[in-house]
Design an enzyme around this catalytic site. Structure first.
Site, mmCIF file in Angstrom:
data_model
loop_
_atom_site.group_PDB
_atom_site.id
_atom_site.type_symbol
_atom_site.label_atom_id
_atom_site.label_comp_id
_atom_site.label_asym_id
_atom_site.label_seq_id
_atom_site.Cartn_x
_atom_site.Cartn_y
_atom_site.Cartn_z
ATOM 1 N N HIS A 1 -0.975 -0.063 5.721
ATOM 2 C CA HIS A 1 -1.460 1.009 6.607
ATOM 3 C C HIS A 1 -0.418 2.117 6.818
ATOM 4 O O HIS A 1 -0.092 2.479 7.940
ATOM 5 C CB HIS A 1 -1.901 0.430 7.948
ATOM 6 C CG HIS A 1 -3.042 -0.526 7.844
ATOM 7 N ND1 HIS A 1 -3.634 -1.102 8.938
ATOM 8 C CD2 HIS A 1 -3.709 -1.032 6.759
ATOM 9 C CE1 HIS A 1 -4.613 -1.914 8.548
ATOM 10 N NE2 HIS A 1 -4.666 -1.883 7.225
ATOM 11 N N GLU B 1 -14.884 4.697 9.849
ATOM 12 C CA GLU B 1 -15.345 5.791 10.719
ATOM 13 C C GLU B 1 -15.095 7.161 10.117
ATOM 14 O O GLU B 1 -14.111 7.372 9.415
ATOM 15 C CB GLU B 1 -14.607 5.741 12.063
ATOM 16 C CG GLU B 1 -14.838 4.502 12.880
ATOM 17 C CD GLU B 1 -14.104 4.544 14.202
ATOM 18 O OE1 GLU B 1 -14.254 3.584 14.984
ATOM 19 O OE2 GLU B 1 -13.381 5.543 14.487
ATOM 20 N N GLN C 1 0.812 -1.212 0.000
ATOM 21 C CA GLN C 1 0.000 0.000 0.000
ATOM 22 C C GLN C 1 0.844 1.260 0.000
ATOM 23 O O GLN C 1 0.315 2.373 -0.032
ATOM 24 C CB GLN C 1 -0.923 -0.014 1.213
ATOM 25 C CG GLN C 1 -1.921 -1.154 1.210
ATOM 26 C CD GLN C 1 -2.690 -1.281 2.523
ATOM 27 O OE1 GLN C 1 -2.484 -0.530 3.473
ATOM 28 N NE2 GLN C 1 -3.584 -2.260 2.581
ATOM 29 N N TYR D 1 -10.663 -9.765 9.725
ATOM 30 C CA TYR D 1 -10.821 -10.347 8.399
ATOM 31 C C TYR D 1 -11.075 -11.856 8.473
ATOM 32 O O TYR D 1 -11.588 -12.452 7.528
ATOM 33 C CB TYR D 1 -9.591 -10.053 7.541
ATOM 34 C CG TYR D 1 -9.430 -8.578 7.247
ATOM 35 C CD1 TYR D 1 -10.376 -7.897 6.488
ATOM 36 C CD2 TYR D 1 -8.340 -7.871 7.734
ATOM 37 C CE1 TYR D 1 -10.248 -6.541 6.226
ATOM 38 C CE2 TYR D 1 -8.195 -6.515 7.470
ATOM 39 C CZ TYR D 1 -9.148 -5.858 6.722
ATOM 40 O OH TYR D 1 -9.008 -4.516 6.470
#
Length: 373
Positions: A151, A244, A89, A265
């Site tokens: 992340h 959120e 990522q 997950y």
């Protein structure tokens, strides 16, 4: 005859033959709009910014900064980027212009970086000269590093006082988000030179890192400034469910992973709690997860029906979400572009009052929403 400066500009402005495509018309609850593809052929675009001269800068996660000039993609990437790594990522992530960019040409980039100790999130400051970055310097580095490629977060925003907010994800190690001596899993606030911003909760304390503003954040992928209050609003990925929206308040613990509206997950619970004393509740959450990315309050004048509404891109659910906010609460939620089939990575207000999107793919697009006349 062109001047030397104009000749240099023309020499790098070798445009890819990508013209704005024919637009499509869409109908929503509040407004109808035309969707135009301004540029395509970008490799996982992540963020965009509008320059005062009318050009657009776009980051590609694969490690390139691109310019769009007169609705055409400049073939040559912007040169002079800081050393970065493309892994999982991570890569080249967000882009923010200095509040005084028009006079100082300074911008800020977030990106993944690797050393022998592992990978982390960095922010560099640089000056844009033509199609090159100069005077590049690292002003923020999240520590400690780790070997995971998940992340990184990376979203940034300037508040009305000129301080830079930087999101750092939990790096795939959830317990780091509750450790205030660890830079992962929180929002950091710094000056434009990289110093901790005055008023940070850790100033003068040894138990909270001095740039850390909030903690208990999993992986913030959207950050924007409320047009009236000036507060920083964010959204973050939950695991399976529990995405959120939060309003960032200094010294606040947002709960991850001790409280969550999502599950792991694997399908097993992460926590049995959705609330706990001393931990903030989200303003809004999604279950199941939409994988939100990019966020902007609409502040233009082309869509008066959308004034003040919050727009959120969705990666997993491949749509644009419009949220009507009244009295600090979500009163209405509308899904837009559900049939487009595109992962929406970023959402921005254009200087002309239109709404702009980036799609996340190996053939990423820059899209513009204009009203139907």
């Amino acid at each position: 005859m062109p001047t030397c400066k104009q000749t240099l500009f023309i020499s790098y402005l070798l445009l890819t033959p990508v013209l704005a495509s024919a637009s499509e018309t869409f109908t929503t609850d509040e407004a109808d709009f035309r969707l135009t593809t301004v540029a395509r052929g970008l490799e996982h675009p992540w963020s965009l910014a509008f320059l005062p001269d009318g050009d657009i800068l776009v980051t590609e996660r694969e490690g390139r900064l691109r310019r769009i000039h007169q609705n055409q993609l400049v073939k040559a990437p912007v040169a002079g980027l800081p050393d970065l790594v493309v892994s999982g990522q991570g890569g080249l992530l967000d882009l923010q212009l200095h509040p005084d960019f028009e006079s100082n040409h300074t911008l800020f980039l977030s990106y993944a970086h690797r050393t022998a100790q592992g990978m982390t999130t960095r922010v560099a400051k640089a000056t844009l000269e033509g199609n090159r970055l100069v005077d590049v310097s690292v002003i923020f580095e999240a520590l400690p590093r780790s070997g995971t490629s998940r992340h990184f977060a990376g979203r940034m925003a300037f508040d009305n006082s000129g301080y830079l907010y930087i999101a750092v994800g939990d790096r795939g190690d959830m317990d780091r988000a509750q450790d205030t001596q660890d830079d992962a899993g929180g929002v950091h606030r710094i000056t434009v030179t990289g110093s901790p911003a005055p008023g940070n909760p850790g100033m003068g304390r040894s138990d909270i890192n001095d740039t850390l503003l909030t903690w208990g954040n999993r992986n913030i992928q959207g950050m924007t400034v409320h047009p009236d209050s000036g507060a920083i609003w964010t959204h973050e990925h939950g695991p399976r469910g529990g995405d959120e929206i939060n309003i960032i308040r200094p010294g606040t613990n947002y709960g991850w992973p001790e409280i969550t509206y999502g599950i792991g997950y694997t399908g097993l619970p992460i926590s049995s709690l959705t609330e706990k004393p001393g931990m903030a509740q989200p303003l809004h959450y999604w279950d199941p997860s939409i994988a939100p990315s990019g966020m902007a309050f609409y502040t233009g004048d082309q869509f008066p029906e959308w004034q003040g509404d919050l727009f959120v891109g969705a990666l997993k659910m491949r749509k644009l979400v419009r949220l009507e906010i009244r009295d600090g609460k979500v009163q209405e939620e509308e899904d837009i572009l559900t049939g487009l089939g595109e992962r929406i990575r970023d959402v921005r207000n254009g200087p002309d009052g239109s709404l702009w999107l980036l799609t996340d793919s190996s053939d990423g697009k820059v899209l513009r929403l204009d009203p139907v006349q």
